[in-house]
Scaffold this active site. Structure first.
Site, PDB file in Angstrom:
ATOM      1  N   ASP A   1       0.250  -1.103   0.039  1.00  0.00           N
ATOM      2  CA  ASP A   1      -0.363   0.667  -0.805  1.00  0.00           C
ATOM      3  C   ASP A   1       0.771   0.884   0.155  1.00  0.00           C
ATOM      4  OD1 ASP A   1      -2.159   1.080   0.953  1.00  0.00           O
ATOM      5  OD2 ASP A   1      -1.428   1.916   2.577  1.00  0.00           O
TER       6      ASP A   1
ATOM      7  N   ASP B   1      -0.204   4.972   1.165  1.00  0.00           N
ATOM      8  CA  ASP B   1      -0.224   5.947   1.961  1.00  0.00           C
ATOM      9  C   ASP B   1      -0.539   5.468   2.859  1.00  0.00           C
ATOM     10  OD1 ASP B   1      -0.662   8.764  -0.095  1.00  0.00           O
ATOM     11  OD2 ASP B   1      -2.355   7.679  -0.704  1.00  0.00           O
TER      12      ASP B   1
ATOM     13  N   ARG C   1     -13.880  11.504  -0.185  1.00  0.00           N
ATOM     14  CA  ARG C   1     -13.725  12.466   0.753  1.00  0.00           C
ATOM     15  C   ARG C   1     -14.606  13.283   0.394  1.00  0.00           C
ATOM     16  NH1 ARG C   1      -8.009  10.862   1.821  1.00  0.00           N
ATOM     17  NH2 ARG C   1      -9.028   8.610   2.333  1.00  0.00           N
TER      18      ARG C   1
ATOM     19  N   SER D   1      -3.674   8.376  -6.564  1.00  0.00           N
ATOM     20  CA  SER D   1      -3.085   7.659  -8.227  1.00  0.00           C
ATOM     21  C   SER D   1      -1.797   7.643  -8.759  1.00  0.00           C
ATOM     22  CB  SER D   1      -3.316   9.760  -9.035  1.00  0.00           C
ATOM     23  OG  SER D   1      -2.565  10.521  -8.414  1.00  0.00           O
TER      24      SER D   1
ATOM     25  N   ASP E   1      -1.838  -0.969   6.116  1.00  0.00           N
ATOM     26  CA  ASP E   1      -1.371   0.613   7.684  1.00  0.00           C
ATOM     27  C   ASP E   1      -2.955   1.333   8.237  1.00  0.00           C
ATOM     28  OD1 ASP E   1      -1.958   2.591   5.494  1.00  0.00           O
ATOM     29  OD2 ASP E   1      -2.711   3.855   6.602  1.00  0.00           O
TER      30      ASP E   1
HETATM   31  C1  XBP Z   1      -5.221   6.174   0.802  1.00  0.00           C
HETATM   32  C2  XBP Z   1      -6.391   6.811   0.242  1.00  0.00           C
HETATM   33  C3  XBP Z   1      -6.224   8.386  -0.710  1.00  0.00           C
HETATM   34  C4  XBP Z   1      -5.706   9.340   0.009  1.00  0.00           C
HETATM   35  C5  XBP Z   1      -5.406  10.939  -0.806  1.00  0.00           C
HETATM   36  O1  XBP Z   1      -5.050   4.806  -0.277  1.00  0.00           O
HETATM   37  O2  XBP Z   1      -7.224   6.793   0.887  1.00  0.00           O
HETATM   38  O3  XBP Z   1      -7.378   8.620  -0.922  1.00  0.00           O
HETATM   39  O4  XBP Z   1      -5.865   9.619   1.152  1.00  0.00           O
HETATM   40  O5  XBP Z   1      -5.069   9.937  -2.137  1.00  0.00           O
HETATM   41  P1  XBP Z   1      -4.063   4.072   0.320  1.00  0.00           P
HETATM   42  P2  XBP Z   1      -6.279  10.498  -3.324  1.00  0.00           P
HETATM   43  O6  XBP Z   1      -3.654   3.982   1.385  1.00  0.00           O
HETATM   44  O7  XBP Z   1      -4.930   2.866  -0.085  1.00  0.00           O
HETATM   45  O8  XBP Z   1      -3.217   4.808  -0.268  1.00  0.00           O
HETATM   46  O9  XBP Z   1      -6.658  12.025  -3.032  1.00  0.00           O
HETATM   47  O10 XBP Z   1      -5.448  10.487  -4.762  1.00  0.00           O
HETATM   48  O11 XBP Z   1      -7.612   9.708  -3.727  1.00  0.00           O
HETATM   49 MG    MG Z   2      -3.036   3.122   3.325  1.00  0.00          MG
END
Ligand code: XBP
Ligand code: MG
Length: 254
Positions: A10, A12, A57, A128, A186
């Site tokens: 993953d 973020d 969101r 993205s 996470d």
């Molecule tokens: C985390 C998310 C993302 C980010 C923002 O995704 O939910 O939406 O908060 O990114 P992951 P975007 O942990 O699966 O990587 O604004 O591009 O959606």
């Molecule tokens: Mg994450």
């Protein structure tokens, strides 16, 4: 037992703490640029993180928090949200370029060791492809996106995490079965996504996710650890290791 062939990460919250200090301030900068008085505090953002996807969101916030809205937003909400999200990503890229978002402990080390050991690498994320590549370029170095055989990202599947679709997509692209892969996540949404795709997961929690439900995860840790900076095991059997390395991953597989 099947050998581990690939690690799927993953992004973020897992590779870096991008949410609190990256996406959140970038959202706020975009709101301010658009003349909105919206402010996503650290606390509020923690609640909004239950909704995966930045566009989703913003839409949820509009629908559930009744913030002030300009006439254009009522006219064409999709375009309004898209505009805010584009601006957010512009500010996010700027924060990355300024080096404000470092990798979490152990991430670079484990990726390098995995490459040396011949493990295949992939990414499975809700954000993205552009955001992923910007993060990799500014932390691991330019061209590090090539380390990953597949970057499964964003709107490539219709249903975002916690749906398992993005993990199915990554495994299909690599022609691998769940038993051949290990996932790093996470959050509960990410963990559920991997679990429902039949995958085993190592969770590294953060400030936003330490109280999430990770029942059934292979290991839950505070971070991946480094030789001089031991990890803490929250649940699971880590074979007395101080940090996650390829050797531990193989033991977990036995
Ligand atoms: C985390 C998310 C993302 C980010 C923002 O995704 O939910 O939406 O908060 O990114 P992951 P975007 O942990 O699966 O990587 O604004 O591009 O959606
Ligand atoms: Mg994450």
């Amino acid at each position: 037992m099947t050998q581990i062939v690939a690690l799927i990460f993953d992004v973020d919250g897992t590779l870096a703490d991008t949410e609190r200090d990256g996406h959140r301030p970038a959202f706020n900068a975009a709101f301010s640029e658009a003349g909105l008085d919206w402010d996503w505090s650290v606390d509020l953002y923690g609640k909004l993180l239950r909704i995966t996807g930045g566009k989703e969101r913003i839409r949820y916030y509009i629908d559930h928090y009744s913030p002030s809205l300009p006439a254009t937003a009522l006219h064409n909400p999709d375009q309004f949200i898209m505009g805010l999200h584009l601006a957010k990503n512009r500010y996010y890229a700027q924060l990355l370029a300024e080096g404000r978002i470092p990798l979490r402990p152990g991430v670079r080390r484990l990726l390098e060791e995995a490459r040396t050991a011949g493990l295949r690498l992939a990414i499975s994320t809700t954000t993205s492809p552009d955001n992923v590549i910007a993060l990799l370029d500014h932390t691991l170095g330019s061209d590090s996106a090539r380390w990953f055989e597949v970057i499964a990202a964003g709107d490539v599947v219709p249903a975002k995490k916690p749906a398992p679709d993005i993990y199915h997509y990554a495994m299909h692209a690599m022609q691998l079965e769940p038993a051949q892969c290990l996932v790093f996540e996470d959050s509960e949404n990410g963990f559920r996504s991997a679990r429902d795709a039949g995958l085993r997961t190592i969770v590294t929690v953060n400030e936003y996710t330490h109280d999430h439900d990770f029942s059934g995860a292979l290991l839950v840790l505070d971070h991946l650890g480094e030789p001089q900076h031991s990890m803490q095991v929250i649940s699971g059997h880590a074979h007395d290791a101080a940090y996650v390395d390829v050797d531990l991953l193989r033991k977990l597989q036995e």
